[in-house]
Scaffold this motif. Structure first.
Motif, PDB file in Angstrom:
ATOM      1  N   ASP A 164       0.845  -1.206   0.000  1.00  0.00           N
ATOM      2  CA  ASP A 164       0.000   0.000   0.000  1.00  0.00           C
ATOM      3  C   ASP A 164       0.876   1.249   0.000  1.00  0.00           C
ATOM      4  OD1 ASP A 164      -2.251  -1.536   0.075  1.00  0.00           O
ATOM      5  OD2 ASP A 164      -2.901  -0.936   2.078  1.00  0.00           O
ATOM      6  N   ALA A 165       1.898   1.253   0.858  1.00  0.00           N
ATOM      7  CA  ALA A 165       2.742   2.446   0.995  1.00  0.00           C
ATOM      8  C   ALA A 165       3.521   2.714  -0.289  1.00  0.00           C
ATOM      9  CB  ALA A 165       3.694   2.276   2.176  1.00  0.00           C
ATOM     10  N   VAL A 166       4.081   1.668  -0.891  1.00  0.00           N
ATOM     11  CA  VAL A 166       4.926   1.889  -2.065  1.00  0.00           C
ATOM     12  C   VAL A 166       4.090   2.341  -3.264  1.00  0.00           C
ATOM     13  CG1 VAL A 166       5.013  -0.441  -3.124  1.00  0.00           C
ATOM     14  CG2 VAL A 166       7.054   1.001  -3.113  1.00  0.00           C
ATOM     15  N   THR A 167       2.900   1.749  -3.412  1.00  0.00           N
ATOM     16  CA  THR A 167       2.067   2.150  -4.552  1.00  0.00           C
ATOM     17  C   THR A 167       1.515   3.562  -4.342  1.00  0.00           C
ATOM     18  OG1 THR A 167       0.210   0.975  -3.551  1.00  0.00           O
ATOM     19  CG2 THR A 167       1.386  -0.172  -5.279  1.00  0.00           C
ATOM     20  N   GLN A 168       1.180   3.876  -3.084  1.00  0.00           N
ATOM     21  CA  GLN A 168       0.679   5.233  -2.817  1.00  0.00           C
ATOM     22  C   GLN A 168       1.772   6.259  -3.073  1.00  0.00           C
ATOM     23  OE1 GLN A 168      -3.315   5.010  -0.814  1.00  0.00           O
ATOM     24  NE2 GLN A 168      -2.380   5.664  -2.691  1.00  0.00           N
ATOM     25  N   ALA A 169       3.014   5.938  -2.669  1.00  0.00           N
ATOM     26  CA  ALA A 169       4.122   6.875  -2.900  1.00  0.00           C
ATOM     27  C   ALA A 169       4.325   7.092  -4.395  1.00  0.00           C
ATOM     28  CB  ALA A 169       5.398   6.341  -2.253  1.00  0.00           C
ATOM     29  N   LYS A 170       4.241   6.006  -5.140  1.00  0.00           N
ATOM     30  CA  LYS A 170       4.409   6.112  -6.597  1.00  0.00           C
ATOM     31  C   LYS A 170       3.302   6.972  -7.193  1.00  0.00           C
ATOM     32  CE  LYS A 170       6.448   4.839 -10.424  1.00  0.00           C
ATOM     33  NZ  LYS A 170       7.773   5.355 -10.738  1.00  0.00           N
ATOM     34  N   THR A 177      10.342   4.243  -6.596  1.00  0.00           N
ATOM     35  CA  THR A 177       9.848   3.663  -5.339  1.00  0.00           C
ATOM     36  C   THR A 177      10.344   2.214  -5.294  1.00  0.00           C
ATOM     37  OG1 THR A 177       7.801   3.073  -6.455  1.00  0.00           O
ATOM     38  CG2 THR A 177       7.754   5.067  -5.126  1.00  0.00           C
ATOM     39  N   THR A 178      10.962   1.852  -4.189  1.00  0.00           N
ATOM     40  CA  THR A 178      11.580   0.526  -4.110  1.00  0.00           C
ATOM     41  C   THR A 178      11.241  -0.140  -2.785  1.00  0.00           C
ATOM     42  OG1 THR A 178      13.443   1.444  -5.325  1.00  0.00           O
ATOM     43  CG2 THR A 178      13.769  -0.728  -4.324  1.00  0.00           C
ATOM     44  N   ILE A 179      10.747  -1.354  -2.872  1.00  0.00           N
ATOM     45  CA  ILE A 179      10.573  -2.183  -1.674  1.00  0.00           C
ATOM     46  C   ILE A 179      11.919  -2.825  -1.359  1.00  0.00           C
ATOM     47  CG2 ILE A 179       9.651  -4.419  -0.918  1.00  0.00           C
ATOM     48  CD1 ILE A 179       7.232  -2.926  -0.851  1.00  0.00           C
ATOM     49  N   VAL A 180      12.341  -2.712  -0.109  1.00  0.00           N
ATOM     50  CA  VAL A 180      13.564  -3.390   0.332  1.00  0.00           C
ATOM     51  C   VAL A 180      13.151  -4.454   1.337  1.00  0.00           C
ATOM     52  CG1 VAL A 180      15.709  -3.116   1.625  1.00  0.00           C
ATOM     53  CG2 VAL A 180      15.049  -1.406  -0.075  1.00  0.00           C
ATOM     54  N   TYR A 181      13.528  -5.699   1.040  1.00  0.00           N
ATOM     55  CA  TYR A 181      13.069  -6.813   1.876  1.00  0.00           C
ATOM     56  C   TYR A 181      14.252  -7.722   2.191  1.00  0.00           C
ATOM     57  CZ  TYR A 181      10.186 -10.810   3.320  1.00  0.00           C
ATOM     58  OH  TYR A 181       9.617 -11.840   4.019  1.00  0.00           O
ATOM     59  N   GLY A 202       4.999   0.212 -11.447  1.00  0.00           N
ATOM     60  CA  GLY A 202       6.380   0.619 -11.710  1.00  0.00           C
ATOM     61  C   GLY A 202       7.258   0.637 -10.469  1.00  0.00           C
ATOM     62  N   CYS A 203       6.813  -0.010  -9.394  1.00  0.00           N
ATOM     63  CA  CYS A 203       7.623  -0.051  -8.170  1.00  0.00           C
ATOM     64  C   CYS A 203       8.726  -1.106  -8.329  1.00  0.00           C
ATOM     65  CB  CYS A 203       6.757  -0.399  -6.960  1.00  0.00           C
ATOM     66  SG  CYS A 203       5.376   0.746  -6.739  1.00  0.00           S
ATOM     67  N   GLY A 204       9.890  -0.823  -7.746  1.00  0.00           N
ATOM     68  CA  GLY A 204      11.002  -1.765  -7.813  1.00  0.00           C
ATOM     69  C   GLY A 204      11.081  -2.614  -6.549  1.00  0.00           C
ATOM     70  N   PHE A 205      11.838  -3.711  -6.626  1.00  0.00           N
ATOM     71  CA  PHE A 205      11.973  -4.621  -5.478  1.00  0.00           C
ATOM     72  C   PHE A 205      13.426  -5.010  -5.308  1.00  0.00           C
ATOM     73  CE2 PHE A 205       7.606  -4.747  -6.557  1.00  0.00           C
ATOM     74  CZ  PHE A 205       6.930  -5.000  -5.379  1.00  0.00           C
ATOM     75  N   VAL A 241      12.312   7.267   3.587  1.00  0.00           N
ATOM     76  CA  VAL A 241      12.236   5.851   3.967  1.00  0.00           C
ATOM     77  C   VAL A 241      10.908   5.639   4.687  1.00  0.00           C
ATOM     78  CG1 VAL A 241      13.218   4.024   5.411  1.00  0.00           C
ATOM     79  CG2 VAL A 241      14.739   5.590   4.183  1.00  0.00           C
ATOM     80  N   ILE A 242      10.117   4.703   4.184  1.00  0.00           N
ATOM     81  CA  ILE A 242       8.839   4.387   4.838  1.00  0.00           C
ATOM     82  C   ILE A 242       8.970   2.996   5.463  1.00  0.00           C
ATOM     83  CG2 ILE A 242       6.355   4.078   4.542  1.00  0.00           C
ATOM     84  CD1 ILE A 242       6.479   5.896   2.091  1.00  0.00           C
ATOM     85  N   VAL A 243       8.728   2.939   6.760  1.00  0.00           N
ATOM     86  CA  VAL A 243       8.891   1.681   7.492  1.00  0.00           C
ATOM     87  C   VAL A 243       7.546   0.959   7.557  1.00  0.00           C
ATOM     88  CG1 VAL A 243       9.629   0.629   9.660  1.00  0.00           C
ATOM     89  CG2 VAL A 243      10.700   2.754   8.865  1.00  0.00           C
ATOM     90  N   ALA A 244       7.527  -0.281   7.069  1.00  0.00           N
ATOM     91  CA  ALA A 244       6.277  -1.055   7.050  1.00  0.00           C
ATOM     92  C   ALA A 244       6.595  -2.486   7.473  1.00  0.00           C
ATOM     93  CB  ALA A 244       5.655  -1.017   5.653  1.00  0.00           C
ATOM     94  N   ILE A 245       7.019  -2.633   8.728  1.00  0.00           N
ATOM     95  CA  ILE A 245       7.436  -3.963   9.191  1.00  0.00           C
ATOM     96  C   ILE A 245       6.452  -4.528  10.217  1.00  0.00           C
ATOM     97  CG2 ILE A 245       9.879  -3.641   8.652  1.00  0.00           C
ATOM     98  CD1 ILE A 245      10.354  -2.935  11.594  1.00  0.00           C
ATOM     99  N   GLY A 246       5.209  -4.072  10.126  1.00  0.00           N
ATOM    100  CA  GLY A 246       4.164  -4.642  10.978  1.00  0.00           C
ATOM    101  C   GLY A 246       3.833  -3.756  12.168  1.00  0.00           C
TER     102      GLY A 246
END
Ligand code: FAD
Length: 296
Positions: A164-170, A177-181, A202-205, A241-246
């Motif tokens: 949700d956060a990454v798509t909203q940022a995009k 916008t990149t998800i880091v996992y 178009g979000c990256g991973f 940096v958006i933190v989304a770790i629960g």
């Protein structure tokens, strides 16, 4: 959808039952508390809902990404429940249920989960580091242009909230916008269709990249996220940096586990699931409360 039709045509689905003289307090106006409130009113019990926020709806109003559920739809659904005669007290954070137990015949707790867990790495308090719930709540309660978004946004985590956060940022206009996992693609806890949606946006991973520290640019804001990969350490340039770790548990409010007048449901009881689970647990609790109030 069927619910859109109901809202548009102002169809009355439920009616309040004949007054029973019994009173129930509900803590939390999220899907769990509201579903419980609705069914108790249908049985004729007087219901008062206490909500800490200035608006009802819980995460339906403050948390679900805009492209899935807009706040005004969530609030319209709440209005249908209030129209049954449910009393709603906003801006009240219940810190103890002792007083409620003295004044009501039963109490339902539907307080959800707490705020996003902290990263716990150096630099996680720099300006430019935010948590996903705060970011999404701001977006849902302000005009889009008033929600600040970086040019290069990194989102840490790979659950549905991270998506949700990454798509909203995009969609707010971030260039990258990149998800880091820290684990692999197959380990992502998000639903597959959410992953596909983010890729289409178009979000990256970056998989198998464990965050080590948020690096400042010397003037106090974010310049990069340092991660450890199988190849060694690496800097991922970013200005947000958006933190989304629960979400953590909600620890502010305690309640007795063995008092037969106290009922619990939703995220605070199941550890965090979906709206439908929270609503179903609210409905199930209303049934039990009704049985207790009518049969003793
Ligand atoms: C970012 C995000 C996206 C999600 N997307 C989806 C989705 O797409 N689909 C889906 O089905 N589910 C989704 N979920 C999960 C869903 O939102 C939750 O499962 C659901 O909202 C839980 O309902 P609840 O009533 O238990 O808690 P909440 O919705 O959290 O509501 C709890 C309410 O209690 C209030 N409260 C807390 N403490 C107190 C207190 N002491 N006194 C008074 N009031 C208090 C809170 O302010 C809040 O309004 C998402 C969750 C998140 C975080």
């Amino acid at each position: 959808h069927a619910t859109d039709y109901v809202l548009e045509h102002k169809v009355t689905l439920f009616a309040p039952g004949a007054q029973t003289g019994k009173r129930v307090a509900i803590v939390g106006a999220g899907p769990a508390g509201l579903a419980c409130a609705r069914d108790l009113r249908r049985k004729g019990h007087a219901v008062t809902v206490f909500e800490a926020q200035s608006q009802p709806g819980g995460l339906n109003t403050y948390g679900i990404a805009e492209y899935k559920l807009k706040s005004d739809v969530a609030l319209a659904e709440v209005q249908d429940i209030l129209d049954l005669g449910v009393e709603l007290k906003l801006g009240i954070t219940v810190s103890s249920i002792d007083d409620l137990l003295a004044r009501y015949d039963a109490v339902f707790i539907g307080v959800g989960l707490g705020s996003t867990k902290r990263l716990g790495i150096p630099g996680d308090d720099l300006p430019g580091v935010t948590d996903a719930l705060t970011f999404i709540a701001h977006l849902k309660t302000h005009p889009y242009r008033d929600t600040a978004v970086g040019r290069q946004v990194v989102v840490i985590g790979a659950g549905n909230t991270a998506i949700d956060a990454v798509t909203q940022a995009k969609r707010l206009g971030a260039a990258t916008t990149t998800i880091v996992y820290r684990r692999g693609e197959a380990d992502m806890p998000c639903y597959h269709y959410e992953y596909e949606l983010a890729k289409r946006d178009g979000c990256g991973f970056r998989f198998n990249a464990a965050p080590q520290r948020v690096v400042g640019n010397g003037s106090g804001t974010v310049a990069a996220l340092e991660v450890t990969t199988a190849q060694g350490n690496e800097m991922i340039p970013c200005d947000m940096v958006i933190v989304a770790i629960g979400q953590g548990d909600r620890t502010e409010l305690q309640w007795p586990k063995d008092d037969p007048r106290v009922f619990v449901g939703g995220d605070c009881a199941n550890g965090g699931a979906e709206i439908v689970n929270a609503a179903a647990e609210g409905v199930a609790a209303a049934k039990k409360i009704h049985e207790r109030l009518t049969n003793g």
